[in-house]
Scaffold this active site. Structure first.
Site, PDB file in Angstrom:
ATOM      1  N   HIS A  18       0.881  -1.181   0.000  1.00 35.77           N
ATOM      2  CA  HIS A  18       0.000   0.000   0.000  1.00 35.77           C
ATOM      3  C   HIS A  18       0.912   1.223   0.000  1.00 35.77           C
ATOM      4  O   HIS A  18       1.697   1.391   0.943  1.00 35.77           O
ATOM      5  CB  HIS A  18      -0.883   0.011   1.245  1.00 35.77           C
ATOM      6  CG  HIS A  18      -1.713  -1.230   1.376  1.00 35.77           C
ATOM      7  ND1 HIS A  18      -3.029  -1.284   0.970  1.00 35.77           N
ATOM      8  CD2 HIS A  18      -1.404  -2.472   1.834  1.00 35.77           C
ATOM      9  CE1 HIS A  18      -3.495  -2.510   1.186  1.00 35.77           C
ATOM     10  NE2 HIS A  18      -2.542  -3.245   1.705  1.00 35.77           N
ATOM     11  N   GLU A 199      -6.991 -12.580   5.967  1.00 35.05           N
ATOM     12  CA  GLU A 199      -5.951 -11.973   6.825  1.00 35.05           C
ATOM     13  C   GLU A 199      -6.451 -12.153   8.263  1.00 35.05           C
ATOM     14  O   GLU A 199      -5.879 -12.898   9.043  1.00 35.05           O
ATOM     15  CB  GLU A 199      -5.768 -10.495   6.468  1.00 35.05           C
ATOM     16  CG  GLU A 199      -4.742  -9.757   7.338  1.00 35.05           C
ATOM     17  CD  GLU A 199      -4.666  -8.257   7.025  1.00 35.05           C
ATOM     18  OE1 GLU A 199      -5.594  -7.707   6.408  1.00 35.05           O
ATOM     19  OE2 GLU A 199      -3.663  -7.626   7.447  1.00 35.05           O
ATOM     20  N   ASP A 278       2.774  -2.658   4.491  1.00 33.96           N
ATOM     21  CA  ASP A 278       2.875  -1.251   4.922  1.00 33.96           C
ATOM     22  C   ASP A 278       4.216  -1.085   5.647  1.00 33.96           C
ATOM     23  O   ASP A 278       4.270  -0.997   6.881  1.00 33.96           O
ATOM     24  CB  ASP A 278       1.725  -0.904   5.875  1.00 33.96           C
ATOM     25  CG  ASP A 278       0.368  -1.129   5.228  1.00 33.96           C
ATOM     26  OD1 ASP A 278      -0.048  -0.283   4.424  1.00 33.96           O
ATOM     27  OD2 ASP A 278      -0.253  -2.177   5.510  1.00 33.96           O
TER      28      ASP A 278
END
Ligand code: ADE
Ligand code: ZN
Length: 333
Positions: A18, A199, A278
């Site tokens: 991301h 997830e 991230d």
């Protein structure tokens, strides 16, 4: 060659990143200052101290707050260039990045500003570092399907430069089925599809992503091992999983990296890849993910080469480019 050296010389593709999650606190402060917006932290250290998460939502709250200083095209450009420099350092030769337009358009930042800032940096990254890339536009699943349709509409003028649509943000309670119609429409417009599933959410969400959203890859997917029928399909059809080990550790999806199921899945023939998700928030870019996972799971040389090859096989490159990089991986001794 030791494992660390092997990881650094292996060419790799990153398929789960991301771009807003690569936003480092130093740059966040710099941009906040030049845009004259305040952030609720006094120092870079204070920001980093806040990066302690107990689940996905506790991270997302801070992640969206951090992204709120991004206002101008140059802000998105600078953030993306900083990420590409890290790719270069880690020998990531190809990256397929997620961006979250709604995080910005909902604050009044035009879609075009977000898109152009990122795209111009990706073009520059190819010239400067030789890194190829694709853009994947994610819908925020905590928002409505109607909002996702509006975002798809905003993307129309830029469609040719967006390879796929994806689904991210708070998973539990927001199943893939909620977005079936907008994914149907996206596919009819020529987009490929991917989705975060499994997830925190159950294996049923992975089934939905495959059956209803017709995804080409599952982002995360670590809960697939709980369902043998699902595993059969994932193995037989070589449906790639874009796994993010340090993310899973930081968000308490696993409580110890030594208990991560990546090696089990790899040994069963799943097309698993390693990615950073991230990196600014989870303590490491691509090579750090490779290294810490290798140490925790005792990955050997052929495991690492296989994971790197999987990243190209699972990418949205054309077949010729895939072959080229898979051959390069085979040449690493
Ligand atoms: N947005 C950014 N990182 C994410 C993750 N790991 N899961 C879901 N949404 C995200
Ligand atoms: Zn993610």
């Amino acid at each position: 060659m030791d494992i660390k050296e092997l990881i650094s010389v292996l060419p790799k593709a990153e398929l789960h990143l991301h771009i807003e999650g690569s936003f480092e606190p130093e740059l966040m402060f710099e941009i906040a200052e030049r845009n004259k917006v305040s952030i609720p932290y006094k120092s870079v250290e204070e920001v980093r101290d806040a990066y302690s998460f107990h689940n996905l939502q506790s991270f997302l709250d801070i992640y969206y707050a951090g992204a709120s200083v991004l206002l101008k095209e140059v802000d998105f450009y600078d953030m993306t260039m900083a990420y590409l420099k890290r790719c270069y350092e880690d020998h990531v030769v190809h990256t397929e990045i997620f961006f979250d337009p709604q995080t910005h358009t909902d604050r009044g930042v035009p879609f075009e500003v977000v898109f152009k800032g990122i795209k111009n940096a990706l073009d520059e990254g190819e010239k400067k570092y030789g890194i190829t890339s694709k853009m994947i536009m994610c819908f925020l699943r905590h928002l409505s399907e109607e909002e996702a349709f509006k975002t798809l509409e905003m993307a129309k003028p830029f469609k040719d430069n967006i390879i796929a649509v994806g689904l991210d943000s708070s998973e539990v309670g927001h199943p893939p089925a909620k977005f079936q119609k907008v994914f149907d429409e996206a596919r009819s417009q020529g987009y490929l599809t991917v989705a975060h599933a499994g997830e925190e959410g159950p294996p049923d969400y992975i089934w939905q992503a495959l059956d209803l959203l017709k995804v080409k890859r599952i982002d995360h997917g670590v809960r697939a091992l709980e369902d043998e029928k699902l595993m059969d399909i994932i193995i037989r059809e070589r449906i790639p999983l874009t796994v993010c080990p340090l993310s899973n550790l930081k968000l308490c999806v696993v409580d110890d990296l030594r208990k991560h199921n990546l090696k089990k899945m790899l040994d069963r023939g799943v097309c698993v890849t390693i990615n950073s998700d991230d990196p600014s928030y989870f303590g490491g870019y691509m090579n750090q993910n490779f290294l810490e996972t290798s140490k925790a799971l005792n990955l050997n040389k052929s495991d690492l080469i296989q994971i790197a090859k999987n990243s190209f096989e699972a990418s949205f490159m054309d077949d010729k480019e895939k072959e080229h990089w898979i051959e390069k991986c085979n040449q690493v001794q």
